[in-house]
Design a protein around this motif. Structure first.
Motif, PDB file in Angstrom:
ATOM      1  N   VAL A  34       6.402   3.877  -0.350  1.00 22.51           N
ATOM      2  CA  VAL A  34       6.138   4.690   1.785  1.00 22.51           C
ATOM      3  C   VAL A  34       4.745   5.206   0.960  1.00 22.51           C
ATOM      4  O   VAL A  34       3.207   4.733   1.800  1.00 22.51           O
ATOM      5  N   LEU A  35       3.938   5.404  -0.227  1.00 21.92           N
ATOM      6  CA  LEU A  35       2.872   5.625  -0.488  1.00 21.92           C
ATOM      7  C   LEU A  35       2.169   4.846  -0.231  1.00 21.92           C
ATOM      8  O   LEU A  35       0.360   4.617  -0.413  1.00 21.92           O
ATOM      9  N   LYS A  36       2.450   3.449  -1.176  1.00 17.47           N
ATOM     10  CA  LYS A  36       1.527   2.340  -0.917  1.00 17.47           C
ATOM     11  C   LYS A  36       1.547   1.606  -0.035  1.00 17.47           C
ATOM     12  O   LYS A  36       0.553   1.140   0.433  1.00 17.47           O
ATOM     13  N   ILE A  37       3.085   1.114   1.383  1.00 18.40           N
ATOM     14  CA  ILE A  37       2.232   0.957   2.582  1.00 18.40           C
ATOM     15  C   ILE A  37       1.126   1.697   3.156  1.00 18.40           C
ATOM     16  O   ILE A  37       0.683   1.284   4.075  1.00 18.40           O
ATOM     17  N   ILE A  38       1.202   3.224   3.276  1.00 20.05           N
ATOM     18  CA  ILE A  38       0.241   3.838   3.825  1.00 20.05           C
ATOM     19  C   ILE A  38      -0.971   3.766   3.393  1.00 20.05           C
ATOM     20  O   ILE A  38      -1.595   3.632   4.138  1.00 20.05           O
ATOM     21  N   ASN A  39      -0.967   3.750   2.134  1.00 23.74           N
ATOM     22  CA  ASN A  39      -2.282   3.479   1.493  1.00 23.74           C
ATOM     23  C   ASN A  39      -3.081   1.693   2.801  1.00 23.74           C
ATOM     24  O   ASN A  39      -4.478   2.539   2.637  1.00 23.74           O
ATOM     25  N   LEU A  55      -4.361   9.100  -4.002  1.00 17.65           N
ATOM     26  CA  LEU A  55      -4.806  10.453  -5.172  1.00 17.65           C
ATOM     27  C   LEU A  55      -3.805  11.435  -4.910  1.00 17.65           C
ATOM     28  O   LEU A  55      -2.710  12.321  -5.149  1.00 17.65           O
ATOM     29  N   LEU A  56      -4.286  12.072  -3.272  1.00 20.93           N
ATOM     30  CA  LEU A  56      -3.975  13.236  -3.509  1.00 20.93           C
ATOM     31  C   LEU A  56      -2.262  13.793  -2.924  1.00 20.93           C
ATOM     32  O   LEU A  56      -1.833  13.849  -2.724  1.00 20.93           O
ATOM     33  N   MET A  57      -2.176  12.411  -1.995  1.00 17.71           N
ATOM     34  CA  MET A  57      -0.295  12.374  -2.244  1.00 17.71           C
ATOM     35  C   MET A  57       0.259  12.165  -2.752  1.00 17.71           C
ATOM     36  O   MET A  57       1.575  12.448  -3.102  1.00 17.71           O
ATOM     37  N   LEU A  58      -0.198  12.071  -4.004  1.00 20.33           N
ATOM     38  CA  LEU A  58       0.418  12.262  -5.626  1.00 20.33           C
ATOM     39  C   LEU A  58      -0.409  13.232  -6.562  1.00 20.33           C
ATOM     40  O   LEU A  58      -0.045  13.393  -7.900  1.00 20.33           O
ATOM     41  N   TRP A  59      -0.512  14.235  -5.953  1.00 20.60           N
ATOM     42  CA  TRP A  59      -0.551  15.288  -6.067  1.00 20.60           C
ATOM     43  C   TRP A  59       0.662  16.232  -6.622  1.00 20.60           C
ATOM     44  O   TRP A  59       0.354  16.809  -8.451  1.00 20.60           O
ATOM     45  N   HIS A  60       2.090  16.191  -5.989  1.00 18.62           N
ATOM     46  CA  HIS A  60       3.097  17.227  -7.413  1.00 18.62           C
ATOM     47  C   HIS A  60       3.271  15.776  -8.422  1.00 18.62           C
ATOM     48  O   HIS A  60       3.474  16.829  -9.284  1.00 18.62           O
ATOM     49  N   GLU A  61       3.047  14.764  -8.725  1.00 19.18           N
ATOM     50  CA  GLU A  61       2.746  14.021 -10.511  1.00 19.18           C
ATOM     51  C   GLU A  61       2.162  14.365 -10.820  1.00 19.18           C
ATOM     52  O   GLU A  61       2.185  14.449 -11.914  1.00 19.18           O
ATOM     53  N   LEU A  62       0.113  14.838 -10.090  1.00 20.47           N
ATOM     54  CA  LEU A  62      -0.548  15.284 -11.115  1.00 20.47           C
ATOM     55  C   LEU A  62       0.594  16.613 -11.773  1.00 20.47           C
ATOM     56  O   LEU A  62      -0.347  17.033 -13.215  1.00 20.47           O
ATOM     57  N   GLY A  63       1.186  17.241 -11.811  1.00 22.34           N
ATOM     58  CA  GLY A  63       1.680  18.792 -12.311  1.00 22.34           C
ATOM     59  C   GLY A  63       2.048  18.109 -13.620  1.00 22.34           C
ATOM     60  O   GLY A  63       2.438  19.250 -14.313  1.00 22.34           O
TER      61      GLY A  63
END
Length: 496
Positions: free
Chosen positions: A152-157, A206-214
């Motif tokens: 999903v993130l790749k497609i959104i990008n 990067l902003l959409m991966l905020w949860h994984e940044l934790g």
């Protein structure tokens, strides 16, 4: 069989998302090749700059993706600390890279041939630094078996990228709206906006991966970092050499081409546009790699691992050959993905696709040295291929232009593949079904020749009809020999 089904499921998700994302991304090709005609050389600039980007992403991730998979599944390691350490290492090096580029921007731009446009370099180099950091975040999604979020993130990008390209390259000029004064009086747009759009999409991802940044909060393990870097540096060399095989030709082409800079960019643009049609093979290989890498490391303790690897190799070859034949069968339709001023370069497509098949085989073979911690061999194999590529480029580009680039990649991957196979059989012998694979290659070669004849002598619709029949011959052979209809999920229920 259960393992293969699991691999097939993940590959399907990665593959469908990759195909969908690439299909959306393909829309950039007709948009940009219509906007930037071949003769102007602007698409050649895009091709050249993205070649540098492809090389830099390898340098800035320095083998940490594969290293991350290895250490996350390694006995005695703390997965949370490994994840946090990986993020901190790649994040730090990416930040240092952006600072250094900012400090030495003008001399870097001048050395690359863009002294008058240093903004091209800063925008794309900042983008690639962020991409390197997010690569670890996406690797985390893969090892946690979260292909849906990954997809999903790749497609959104890419969707955001295409929307912004449409807006700035088509809609606003058509409407006569010069927002922010970005166009000249003739509503021509500098290619820097193609790069700026890419940066916007990268930051959004990067902003959409905020949860994984934790995961970065679990600290930095110095001892683990040293072990990881020791494992990673041969992979960096291998990846660097491997990526050079893919993009070095586009980087050095302007320096070797026997003509003016504008003509060099024109020729490079034709090559860069036409190889986009061959990207279906890159999609398949990429989707397979995303699923197969964590699969291999997870299965490394199983007794039947070698038999599984051998079967995977065969099926990979079968389906990439099918994709190759499909693209060549409908090339008269697919050529419309690029502007007609670029069609003169379509002859590179079969060469580049065949090279990508060999790269995929080489990737399959690569796990013998990754699983036995002999990663230095990968650096030697890729380095050898890189030497072959450079020699052919230097000798032949001045005479044969971009066709030399296509054949250089073909030769480089072929050499790396063959040498890796024979050395691998010594240290990690696997009984690949070579005879069965050779039959598929021979059949594909015969059908390719027939497809080429049909395409050359018939109009579009008759050629597509004839080529469809030839393609069905290959499909029928697959069904008869290795994949009976009753064994295929969903379809099989109708043949029981």
């Amino acid at each position: 069989m259960a393992n293969l089904k699991s691999l097939a499921k993940d590959t399907a998700i990665y593959g469908l998302s990759s195909i969908l994302a690439r299909f959306i991304n393909y829309l950039l090709v007709p948009i940009q090749t219509k906007k930037f005609m071949a003769e102007g050389g602007q698409y050649g600039i895009i091709t050249n700059v993205y070649a540098y980007v492809a090389l830099l992403i390898i340098i800035l991730t320095y083998g940490m993706e594969t290293t991350f998979f290895r250490f996350m599944s390694k006995d005695g390691e703390n997965p949370q600390r490994i994840y946090s350490t990986s993020l901190r290492m790649v994040g730090f090096t990416s930040l240092v890279f952006i600072v250094l580029v900012s400090m030495f921007l003008k001399p870097i731009a001048a050395a690359m041939g863009y002294a008058d446009h240093p903004e091209y370099i800063w925008v794309m180099f900042a983008t690639v630094a962020i991409d390197a950091f997010t690569a670890i975040l996406f690797a985390y999604l893969r090892i946690k078996h979260r292909p849906v979020k990954f997809a999903v993130l790749k497609i959104i990008n890419i969707t955001l990228n295409i929307v912004l390209n449409l807006l700035y390259l088509v809609i606003l000029p058509w409407a006569g709206l010069n927002l922010f004064g970005i166009y000249d009086d003739g509503f021509h747009l500098d290619v820097v906006w193609v790069f700026r759009i890419n940066l916007i999409c990268t930051v959004a991802t990067l902003l959409m991966l905020w949860h994984e940044l934790g995961g970065i909060r679990h600290g930095f393990d110095r001892a683990a970092a040293r072990r990881m870097l020791s494992y990673a540096w041969p992979i960096l060399v291998m990846g660097l050499a491997g990526q050079l095989n893919q993009c070095l030709s586009q980087i050095i082409f302007p320096y070797l081409y026997n003509g003016s800079p504008v003509e060099a960019n024109t020729q490079l643009g034709i090559y860069g546009a036409c190889i986009k049609i061959a990207m279906i093979m890159v999609m398949i290989t990429q989707a397979f790699r995303f699923a197969y890498e964590p699969f291999v490391f997870g299965k490394s303790r199983d007794k039947d691992q070698k038999e599984t690897y051998a079967q995977v190799m065969k099926y990979y070859l079968i389906f990439t050959l099918l994709a190759f034949l499909a693209v060549m069968a409908y090339i008269k339709v697919l050529r419309h993905l690029v502007g007609d001023s670029y069609w003169v370069g379509l002859k590179v497509v079969p060469v580049v696709m065949a090279a990508e098949i060999m790269f995929g085989v080489f990737f399959n073979l690569s796990f013998w040295y990754k699983l036995t911690d002999r990663t230095i061999w990968g650096a030697w194999f890729s380095g050898l291929g890189c030497v072959v590529l450079v020699l052919i480029d230097v000798l032949l580009i001045p005479r044969y232009s971009y066709m030399a680039c296509a054949w250089a990649g073909f030769a480089a991957y072929g050499v790396s593949m063959v040498v890796s196979y024979f050395v691998g059989q010594k240290y990690f012998p696997i009984r690949y079904p070579l005879r069965q694979m050779a039959v598929y290659v021979l059949l594909a070669a015969v059908l390719f020749v027939l497809i080429q004849l049909s395409t050359a002598h018939l109009d579009t619709i008759p050629a597509c009809l004839v080529n469809t029949l030839l393609l069905l011959v290959f499909v029928g052979f697959i069904v008869k020999k290795d994949m009976p209809l009753k064994a295929i999920p969903f379809i099989g229920r109708f043949f029981r």
